[in-house]
Design a protein around this motif. Structure first.
Motif, short mmCIF file in Angstrom:
data_model
loop_
_atom_site.label_atom_id
_atom_site.label_comp_id
_atom_site.label_asym_id
_atom_site.label_seq_id
_atom_site.Cartn_x
_atom_site.Cartn_y
_atom_site.Cartn_z
N LYS A 39 0.81 -1.22 0.00
CA LYS A 39 0.00 0.00 0.00
C LYS A 39 0.84 1.27 0.00
O LYS A 39 0.54 2.23 0.71
N GLY A 40 1.89 1.33 -0.78
CA GLY A 40 2.66 2.55 -0.92
C GLY A 40 3.62 2.87 0.20
O GLY A 40 4.18 3.96 0.26
N ARG A 41 3.84 1.95 1.11
CA ARG A 41 4.77 2.19 2.21
C ARG A 41 6.20 2.01 1.72
O ARG A 41 6.51 1.09 0.97
N PHE A 42 7.09 2.89 2.21
CA PHE A 42 8.49 2.76 1.85
C PHE A 42 9.38 3.52 2.81
O PHE A 42 8.94 4.40 3.55
N ARG A 43 10.67 3.18 2.79
CA ARG A 43 11.71 3.89 3.53
C ARG A 43 12.92 3.94 2.61
O ARG A 43 13.42 2.91 2.16
N LEU A 44 13.39 5.15 2.33
CA LEU A 44 14.58 5.37 1.53
C LEU A 44 15.61 6.04 2.44
O LEU A 44 15.32 7.06 3.04
N THR A 45 16.78 5.42 2.54
CA THR A 45 17.83 5.92 3.43
C THR A 45 19.11 6.11 2.65
O THR A 45 19.56 5.18 1.95
N THR A 46 19.69 7.31 2.73
CA THR A 46 21.00 7.60 2.15
C THR A 46 21.81 8.35 3.21
O THR A 46 21.33 8.58 4.32
N ASP A 47 23.00 8.76 2.86
CA ASP A 47 23.82 9.53 3.79
C ASP A 47 23.24 10.91 4.06
O ASP A 47 23.51 11.52 5.08
N ARG A 48 22.43 11.41 3.13
CA ARG A 48 21.89 12.77 3.25
C ARG A 48 20.44 12.85 3.67
O ARG A 48 20.00 13.86 4.20
N VAL A 50 16.59 10.68 4.89
CA VAL A 50 15.74 9.55 5.22
C VAL A 50 14.33 10.00 4.81
O VAL A 50 13.84 11.01 5.30
N ILE A 51 13.71 9.25 3.90
CA ILE A 51 12.36 9.55 3.44
C ILE A 51 11.51 8.33 3.72
O ILE A 51 11.82 7.23 3.29
N VAL A 52 10.42 8.54 4.48
CA VAL A 52 9.59 7.43 4.94
C VAL A 52 8.13 7.75 4.68
O VAL A 52 7.70 8.90 4.87
N SER A 53 7.37 6.74 4.28
CA SER A 53 5.94 6.92 4.10
C SER A 53 5.19 5.69 4.58
O SER A 53 5.58 4.56 4.29
N ASP A 54 4.10 5.94 5.32
CA ASP A 54 3.18 4.87 5.70
C ASP A 54 1.96 4.88 4.79
O ASP A 54 0.95 4.27 5.07
N ASP A 55 2.06 5.59 3.68
CA ASP A 55 1.06 5.80 2.64
C ASP A 55 0.05 6.89 2.99
O ASP A 55 -0.73 7.29 2.16
N ASP A 56 0.08 7.40 4.22
CA ASP A 56 -0.74 8.55 4.58
C ASP A 56 0.15 9.77 4.83
O ASP A 56 -0.13 10.86 4.37
N THR A 57 1.22 9.55 5.59
CA THR A 57 2.14 10.62 5.96
C THR A 57 3.48 10.39 5.29
O THR A 57 3.92 9.25 5.13
N LEU A 58 4.12 11.48 4.91
CA LEU A 58 5.45 11.43 4.31
C LEU A 58 6.40 12.24 5.19
O LEU A 58 6.15 13.41 5.46
N TRP A 59 7.46 11.58 5.67
CA TRP A 59 8.48 12.24 6.47
C TRP A 59 9.73 12.35 5.60
O TRP A 59 10.22 11.36 5.07
N THR A 60 10.27 13.56 5.49
CA THR A 60 11.50 13.78 4.73
C THR A 60 12.49 14.45 5.67
O THR A 60 12.31 15.60 6.07
N HIS A 61 13.53 13.70 6.06
CA HIS A 61 14.52 14.21 6.99
C HIS A 61 15.81 14.49 6.21
O HIS A 61 16.46 13.58 5.72
N ASN A 62 16.17 15.77 6.12
CA ASN A 62 17.45 16.18 5.54
C ASN A 62 18.46 16.10 6.68
O ASN A 62 18.45 16.92 7.59
N LEU A 63 19.31 15.08 6.63
CA LEU A 63 20.24 14.84 7.73
C LEU A 63 21.30 15.94 7.85
O LEU A 63 21.71 16.28 8.96
N ARG A 64 21.74 16.49 6.73
CA ARG A 64 22.78 17.53 6.78
C ARG A 64 22.26 18.83 7.38
O ARG A 64 22.95 19.49 8.12
N ALA A 65 21.04 19.20 7.03
CA ALA A 65 20.45 20.44 7.55
C ALA A 65 19.71 20.20 8.87
O ALA A 65 19.24 21.15 9.49
N ASN A 66 19.62 18.93 9.28
CA ASN A 66 18.87 18.55 10.46
C ASN A 66 17.46 19.13 10.42
O ASN A 66 16.97 19.73 11.38
N GLN A 67 16.80 18.95 9.26
CA GLN A 67 15.46 19.47 9.04
C GLN A 67 14.52 18.32 8.70
O GLN A 67 14.83 17.49 7.85
N ARG A 81 7.66 8.22 -5.47
CA ARG A 81 7.54 7.02 -4.66
C ARG A 81 7.87 5.80 -5.51
O ARG A 81 7.68 5.82 -6.72
N PRO A 82 8.35 4.73 -4.90
CA PRO A 82 8.67 3.53 -5.68
C PRO A 82 7.50 3.06 -6.55
O PRO A 82 7.71 2.60 -7.66
#
Length: 166
Positions: A39-48, A50-67, A81-82
């Motif tokens: 159902k559209g759930r995913f987690r993408l992790t790189t050095d810069r 972390v992008i996560v979705s439970d198919d309702d909410t999308l979290w985008t964490h920019n690790l370098r900017a800590n945002q 999305r995949p």
């Protein structure tokens, strides 16, 4: 391709990513991991990022900017999305086999919607296994993103919080 990725409830792939920004004539490279669930759930992790979705909410964490940005999936038009290039290409894109060299048979797809964020895609597929080995897409800003998939694990077992951001 369609039946293989739909049949697997969860899967994970390690990848190398390259993004070319023609306006600045710059290219960024990084490696990461992509976990995909139903159902559209995913987690993408790189050095810069972390992008996560439970198919309702999308979290985008920019690790370098800590945002951390939190948005509803329905409002996040520019997030790729995949599912966009693995599950919906049959309905949303004109398709043809192309002769671009790469790791397998190349499929070229052009969006039926001129306002779509992803305008064009190329998928290189292993003809024996139907595994996508490379995916390249060109977005509305003419940026070109390529994922080279290194390992694919169709037996992946996600943790309880894999598709939520904590």
């Amino acid at each position: 391709i369609d039946s293989l990725y739909h049949r697997a409830p969860n899967w994970q792939v390690a990848f190398d990513q390259k993004v070319h920004y023609p306006v600045f004539d710059e290219t960024e490279k990084e490696s990461g991991r992509l976990s995909v669930g139903p159902k559209g759930r995913f987690r993408l992790t790189t050095d810069r990022h972390v992008i996560v979705s439970d198919d309702d909410t999308l979290w985008t964490h920019n690790l370098r900017a800590n945002q951390l940005l939190v948005d509803l999936v329905a409002k996040s038009n520019e997030t790729v999305r995949p599912a966009d290039f693995l599950f919906h290409f049959k309905e949303d894109y004109q398709k043809e086999v192309c002769d671009h060299a790469g790791p397998g048979t190349c499929l070229y797809m052009k969006s039926n919607d001129v306002t779509a964020f992803i305008r064009e895609m190329w998928l290189w597929v292993d003809p024996k296994t139907a595994h996508v080995r490379r995916a390249t897409y060109k977005d509305i800003n003419l940026n070109e993103t390529t994922f080279d998939f290194k390992t694919i694990d169709f037996g992946f077992k996600p943790s309880a919080g894999e598709f939520r951001y904590e």
